[in-house]
Design a protein around this motif. Structure first.
Motif, PDB file in Angstrom:
ATOM      1  N   CYS A  11       0.844  -1.190   0.000  1.00  0.00           N
ATOM      2  CA  CYS A  11       0.000   0.000   0.000  1.00  0.00           C
ATOM      3  C   CYS A  11       0.882   1.243   0.000  1.00  0.00           C
ATOM      4  O   CYS A  11       2.087   1.170   0.234  1.00  0.00           O
ATOM      5  CB  CYS A  11      -0.941   0.014   1.213  1.00  0.00           C
ATOM      6  N   GLY A  12       0.270   2.380  -0.270  1.00  0.00           N
ATOM      7  CA  GLY A  12       0.963   3.648  -0.188  1.00  0.00           C
ATOM      8  C   GLY A  12       0.931   4.199   1.227  1.00  0.00           C
ATOM      9  O   GLY A  12       0.134   3.773   2.067  1.00  0.00           O
ATOM     10  N   LEU A  13       1.825   5.149   1.500  1.00  0.00           N
ATOM     11  CA  LEU A  13       1.926   5.747   2.827  1.00  0.00           C
ATOM     12  C   LEU A  13       1.697   7.253   2.738  1.00  0.00           C
ATOM     13  O   LEU A  13       1.896   7.871   1.694  1.00  0.00           O
ATOM     14  CB  LEU A  13       3.309   5.484   3.441  1.00  0.00           C
ATOM     15  N   VAL A  14       1.305   7.803   3.872  1.00  0.00           N
ATOM     16  CA  VAL A  14       1.191   9.257   4.008  1.00  0.00           C
ATOM     17  C   VAL A  14       2.065   9.657   5.185  1.00  0.00           C
ATOM     18  O   VAL A  14       1.592   9.757   6.327  1.00  0.00           O
ATOM     19  CB  VAL A  14      -0.265   9.698   4.238  1.00  0.00           C
ATOM     20  N   PRO A  15       3.376   9.850   4.951  1.00  0.00           N
ATOM     21  CA  PRO A  15       4.278  10.197   6.062  1.00  0.00           C
ATOM     22  C   PRO A  15       3.885  11.524   6.697  1.00  0.00           C
ATOM     23  O   PRO A  15       3.271  12.387   6.059  1.00  0.00           O
ATOM     24  CB  PRO A  15       5.657  10.277   5.396  1.00  0.00           C
ATOM     25  N   LEU A  16       4.249  11.677   7.964  1.00  0.00           N
ATOM     26  CA  LEU A  16       4.002  12.933   8.660  1.00  0.00           C
ATOM     27  C   LEU A  16       4.812  14.049   8.009  1.00  0.00           C
ATOM     28  O   LEU A  16       5.837  13.806   7.370  1.00  0.00           O
ATOM     29  CB  LEU A  16       4.370  12.794  10.133  1.00  0.00           C
ATOM     30  N   PRO A  17       4.373  15.290   8.150  1.00  0.00           N
ATOM     31  CA  PRO A  17       5.052  16.405   7.467  1.00  0.00           C
ATOM     32  C   PRO A  17       6.542  16.512   7.762  1.00  0.00           C
ATOM     33  O   PRO A  17       7.320  16.890   6.902  1.00  0.00           O
ATOM     34  CB  PRO A  17       4.285  17.639   7.979  1.00  0.00           C
ATOM     35  N   SER A  22       6.689   7.215   9.522  1.00  0.00           N
ATOM     36  CA  SER A  22       6.173   6.676   8.268  1.00  0.00           C
ATOM     37  C   SER A  22       4.681   6.825   8.131  1.00  0.00           C
ATOM     38  O   SER A  22       4.141   6.680   7.035  1.00  0.00           O
ATOM     39  CB  SER A  22       6.540   5.193   8.160  1.00  0.00           C
ATOM     40  N   GLY A  23       3.991   7.093   9.234  1.00  0.00           N
ATOM     41  CA  GLY A  23       2.532   7.121   9.197  1.00  0.00           C
ATOM     42  C   GLY A  23       1.917   5.795   9.578  1.00  0.00           C
ATOM     43  O   GLY A  23       0.693   5.646   9.545  1.00  0.00           O
ATOM     44  N   ASP A  40      -2.552   2.890  10.915  1.00  0.00           N
ATOM     45  CA  ASP A  40      -1.773   4.092  10.628  1.00  0.00           C
ATOM     46  C   ASP A  40      -1.698   4.992  11.849  1.00  0.00           C
ATOM     47  O   ASP A  40      -2.293   4.715  12.894  1.00  0.00           O
ATOM     48  CB  ASP A  40      -2.319   4.832   9.402  1.00  0.00           C
ATOM     49  N   LYS A 332       7.245   6.624   0.381  1.00  0.00           N
ATOM     50  CA  LYS A 332       5.788   6.670   0.456  1.00  0.00           C
ATOM     51  C   LYS A 332       5.176   5.318   0.127  1.00  0.00           C
ATOM     52  O   LYS A 332       4.063   5.232  -0.407  1.00  0.00           O
ATOM     53  CB  LYS A 332       5.261   7.735  -0.514  1.00  0.00           C
ATOM     54  N   THR A 333       5.906   4.245   0.487  1.00  0.00           N
ATOM     55  CA  THR A 333       5.482   2.888   0.129  1.00  0.00           C
ATOM     56  C   THR A 333       5.691   1.936   1.299  1.00  0.00           C
ATOM     57  O   THR A 333       6.678   2.032   2.024  1.00  0.00           O
ATOM     58  CB  THR A 333       6.288   2.380  -1.084  1.00  0.00           C
TER      59      THR A 333
END
Length: 722
Positions: A11-17, A22-23, A40, A332-333
């Motif tokens: 899946c894809g990731l949405v890392p923190l700013p 990694s999220g 997450d 982002k993976t």
């Protein structure tokens, strides 16, 4: 030998700013190793089927709520359990759509983690260090809890395992620069506190990993300076009488000291894979250096890097392992990378364990038909790409197939014929790649039976196992000596050919056995055909040397030429270099050639060579002398294509034998003529390499010379080489 195979994206990731996280809070298994729950760092929990790379379900909490720890799956009730806002336990089933409308219970203290391990009960661990079984906590959610940890002691990591039918909760804490490990047994309720040894500069561990083997709990931890330690605790360890106040020192063993460069690690993790292999993420690759993020598998028994894979994007120091698959967030993976770890041995650690086929070379057995896909029919296997081996054995699949474990049990009592038959059936019906892990077990079982029962010796089966090239000496160390005791020289030859890790003392034992063997006995032995063909061709060649080869010139006018007649040394027969015949029989020569081609270390081989008698040494030197003469004939086929020793190997063994037995040989009258002739050949080789060095230097000078641009219409250049 460990291997990392081609990975894929789950899946894809949405890392923190700030890119520090990694999220992903955590990954837990669900009903089996092919289903995982990904939690997450925000508000979502997703169930994935790993092999299909797709989500099967997803649940999200309200925007004003947050997930406090990774969700788990209760295999007993088939329910999911999560914690929101530190104190609210939520439970739901797969068919539930909205998590907010399912069961929830609020407790009085902050929850650290919920652990649910196969074979154990779900356990709730609180930030105070107290724990409760989930069922008992849900029966009385408002119950008060004891304070296990001090007020300034902070939880850092925790897990739960089942060992020896006992469930344990293991967690680590930090207090004023000191690190502690707690071992909490559930039934009966006992707690033991251990103090970790201080690392230099007060460094705290980056990651922990736990495994249980043979009633021992192994704890692995990685420090920012690249040191990987292991501590071992008995599952039936001592009980602290006064609770957590009395801490015991926790001895540790340094498994790896990884080179991390000038900077310390800040996002790295180490994970136990088995008793000899460790997966590490976020540590620089030893041959690449800093600046690249790698996933590596290390063999801790031999301190060797077994496999490495570069990971694109930023590494966050997170690593999970389920069902021989590594889960790694990077960039982002979230990637899934399958791996394999074979039994630890010296050959596999050095990368010299030969495999019959690699994973990538497996045939593709199932090829979908486009016609079937377009017409929505059942997908069938393409017969054109099915291996011939599978087609030929399909008829026999109806009969019962014995597993490797059943064959191992059969080896203990069955006759030679029955064992040979069942092993052949096992090899004919199972892919060789799938048997690689079991060849060592089969060989060890057969050798143990042979040592216990002198009448039992399945030579054909043992040769078949060695021919798979999935066996090495360190896996079955008694095999070569057993073959020598049984005078099974064909099996000895196979071991010398295919074992990359034969110790030097075993090589010398084989050498002594081969030189002591009578030529009449050796003539009856069946050996590998190519090696026999080479010696037949060599012996059948015309005698005599023409011209100069490898620096040796037979001309009587050469200053290096020396003809030694044995009559001058007390012998009746005259033997010039051009008239010498092979001093050993054909089959014995074939076996001695295998000795010449066996890998060795000079320092380790020399002490064992000194144990040989002078008769064995002289015979072997005469054979080496014969080989050298044959190799220097113009009629010798240098590209014959047979398995044979090289000139370099022949000369190396001559030097080794002379170094080990020079004093004895000088004092032995029958060796004097041989030594004088060998002196001539070695001196000619030295001169040859000296001349080659001059040519190499001249060629280098020519290469460095500047090419003149303006040559003109006519030019003559004279280049003086010497």
């Amino acid at each position: 030998m460990a291997a990392l195979y081609e990975g894929y994206t789950l899946c894809g990731l949405v890392p923190l700013p700030n890119l520090a996280n990694s999220g992903i809070q955590g990954i837990e298994t669900e009903r089996d190793g092919d289903h995982v729950i990904v939690t997450d760092s925000f508000r979502s929990i997703t169930l994935y089927k790993v092999s299909d790379q797709k989500p099967l379900g997803s649940w999200t909490v309200k925007q004003d709520n947050s997930l406090s720890c990774p969700a788990v799956y209760n295999t007993q009730t088939k329910e999911y359990v999560a914690v929101t806002d530190n104190k609210v336990i939520r439970i739901w089933k797969e068919e539930d759509i909205l998590i907010d409308k399912t069961f929830k219970a609020t407790v009085l203290s902050d929850i650290w983690r919920i652990h649910c391990v196969a074979g154990g009960d779900p356990v709730v661990l609180f930030k105070s260090g107290a724990f409760r079984l989930l069922d008992s906590l849900l029966a009385a959610p408002r119950q008060t809890l004891e304070e296990v940890l001090d007020s300034d002691e902070t939880l850092r990591w925790s897990t739960s395992i089942v060992a020896e039918n006992q469930q344990f909760v293991i967690f680590t804490t930090e207090q004023k620069g000191d690190n502690f490990l707690y071992l909490q047994k559930l039934k009966p309720n006992t707690l033991q506190k251990y103090r970790l040894e201080r690392e230099s500069s007060g460094l705290a561990p980056l990651s922990f990993s736990v495994a249980c083997r043979d009633q021992l709990i192994h704890i692995l931890y990685l420090y920012p300076n690249g040191h990987v330690y292991q501590s071992v605790i008995s599952a039936w360890g001592p009980r602290s009488e006064d609770g957590s106040q009395n801490s015991l020192p926790l001895p540790r063993n340094l498994l790896l000291a990884l080179n991390v460069g000038k900077d310390q690690l800040n996002a790295a993790s180490a994970l136990l894979l088995d008793d000899a292999h460790v997966a590490i993420i976020g540590v620089p690759h030893p041959s690449v250096g800093a600046g690249k993020d790698f996933l590596c598998i290390w063999n801790t028994n031999f301190q060797t890097l077994q496999a490495g894979k570069e990971m694109a994007g930023k590494i966050f120091g997170q690593l999970w392992c389920f069902s021989n698959k590594l889960f790694i967030p990077h960039g982002k993976t979230l990637s899934v990378i399958p791996y394999e770890c074979s039994k630890s041995s010296l050959a596999s650690a050095l990368g010299k364990l030969k495999q019959s086929r690699t994973e990538e070379s497996r045939p593709l057995l199932s090829v979908p038909s486009w016609s079937n896909i377009l017409h929505e029919e059942n997908i069938q296997t393409s017969r054109t790409l099915e291996p011939r081996k599978l087609r030929s054995t399909r008829r026999s699949q109806l009969s019962p197939i014995l597993t490797v474990e059943q064959v191992l049990e059969l080896v203990k009592t069955a006759s030679i014929e029955e064992v040979q038959k069942k092993v052949e059936e096992l090899f004919s019906r199972t892919e060789t790649q799938d048997l690689n892990q079991s060849v060592g077990q089969l060989a060890s079982g057969l050798v143990s039976r042979c040592l216990a029962d002198a009448a039992f010796y399945p030579s054909t089966t043992l040769a078949q196992l060695v021919n798979t090239q999935s066996l090495c000496h360190s896996v079955c160390p008694e095999l070569v000596q057993l073959a020598l005791e049984k005078k099974d020289y064909f099996l000895c030859q196979l071991c010398l050919q295919f074992f990359p890790d034969i110790p030097e003392y075993v090589t010398c034992i084989c050498l002594k056995a081969f030189t002591s063997m009578q030529d009449n006995d050796a003539a009856k032995v069946n050996l590998e055909p190519d090696s026999v063909s080479f010696m037949e061709t060599l012996i059948a060649r015309e005698h005599g040397l023409v011209g100069s080869q490898n620096g040796f010139n037979d001309s009587s006018t050469s200053e290096n030429h020396l003809v030694v007649t044995m009559t001058e040394l007390g012998e009746e027969k005259t033997a010039t270099p051009s008239e010498q015949s092979c001093p050993v029989g054909l089959k014995k020569a074939v076996l001695l050639n295998e000795i010449l081609q066996t890998a060795y270390s000079d320092d380790l081989l020399l002490p064992h060579l000194k144990d040989l008698s002078s008769q064995h040494v002289i015979l072997f030197l005469r054979y080496l002398h014969f080989l050298y003469l044959k190799y220097n004939q113009d009629t010798f086929p240098h590209s014959h294509g047979y398995r044979s020793p090289s000139v370099e190997q022949i000369m190396d063994w001559v030097c080794l034998l002379l170094d080990a037995h020079f004093t004895v040989l000088v004092m032995t009258s029958e060796a004097k003529g041989l030594l004088l002739n060998l002196h001539t050949y070695i001196r000619s080789q030295v001169k040859l390499f000296s001349e080659l060095g001059k040519v190499e230097g001249s060629l280098q000078e020519l290469q460095q010379m500047k090419i003149k641009q303006d040559v003109g219409q006519y030019s003559i250049e004279v280049i003086e080489l010497f």
